[in-house]
Design a protein around this motif. Sequence first.
Motif: not given
Length: 509
Positions: A146-155, A161-166, A205-212
């Motif tokens: 579940l933790a794995f899945a939620l983190l992958k999904l958040l990424n 989201s960044f794609n849509i914004i840009f 950007l997505a990778n940088f935010l998910i890493l910590p």
Amino acid sequence: MGLLKKLAGQSAIYGISSILGKTINFLLVPLYTGYLAKEDLGSFTMLYALIAFLNVVFTFGMETAYFRFATGKGLPPQKVYQNAQSLVFFVAVALGSLLYLFATPLSQLFDFQGKPHLFQWAAMILAIDAVMAIPFAKLRLEGKSLAFALLKLLNIVLNVSFNIIFIVVAYHITEGDILRQLQPCVAAWFRPDWGVDYILLSNVLANFLILPLLWKLVAGWKFELNKKILLPMWHYALPLLFMGLAGVTNEVFSRGLFEHALPAGFYPHLSPREAGGVFGANFKLAILMSLIIQAFKYAAEPFFFQQAENKNNPQLFARVMHWFIIFCSSLMVAVAVNLHLIGKLFFQAEGYSIALSMVPILLMGYLLLGVYYNLSIWFKITDQTKYSFYITFTGAVVTIVVILTLVPVWGFIGGALSTLACYLTMVIMCYYTGQKYYPIPYQTKKGLLYLAVSFLFSYTGFFLDSGDLLLNFFLRNGIFLLFLMLIFLMEKKELYSLFQSISNRKHDN
């Protein structure tokens, strides 16, 4: 049955996250086809083929080595984790820095003049992905699906989201369509000539935010390089590195090579790079099969290793394969007969549906990849990983030969056939080699029948055309229901036994 239930449960969690994530990611297809030029899609296809290829180098088989040495070698799992993560971290930083420094000559080599930042961002993506690989593997091994899945999904959600914004929101703000008060601010940084650039930037950007978040969840890592632990892991992983390189050649390199194999003018009004964009966009329509294979792999790899000492594991592995083929062949028919509808929903510009007929071939190719993942367990649990290199290298050669010979003749269909031919070759080699060294009682004849009939039904439904849209929908999905009836008739004894077992368990409780 309990073990199959456990595997199914783990696969379901991974599958739900993959389905949700890939569905969200899949929504980028109409966004890309609607807002980006076909040339940008061609660039995207080629760059991500290169990233996928280098990603194997950055992780060099250490995920599977970690599973093996943390479960079946008598070593403390935390020690194995610390050493594997330390080595991957060191290699990722070194290779990422090297790629970053040589970004300018690489951009010139791959015909991206004036855009070295694309390769600098690719270096960041590769390094962060590699650093996250072993922590994600640790979550899988510990059953924290579940933790794995939620983190992958958040990424994925962040990336989309960044794609849509840009690509969408910033574009409409600068055009004055929405939020006009923000127009001067957004116009100061928005680049309307950037297409694939914003796709890579979103990934970074997505990778940088998910890493910590991942590092906080998987605590306890200390940098440690113990030769006694790492040397045998390296010997185990080295063949897997070459297997991975050959495998990624099979899986994604065809999309990068396609534009170079296609003769200029083969498709009127499409340059080779634009045709590569069409090819890559249609490749994404096979995503449903791909995500099922990915979810199964996430759950099955640690599961198979944990069951390696079970004396009944050959029978267990055979049952897993049997029901895997049934489920995936049903999915293939369901998707293939509705491809015309799916294509209309997701292609927001003209000129993409010309490659639609190649998708059933890709669906079968991905299905065979899943069959190969099932078959490959024999050399992983017997430490005969050298065979993985022989098999996948042969598959890579088949991929390249078929692309270079059939793409100039059949175009999109030739490119799709490279995927099918590759995985078919790998399945045949892995099956016969595995039965020699580690016999498993697969239901081979029945499995082949399901594969053949599902492929036939897929193309029958795809080409069926009554001239009426509504009637087509019912006729094509009638073919899918006919396939389900065939499965029921052939598996009714097994299904009755399964339902009876479930009923007895409920009664006992």
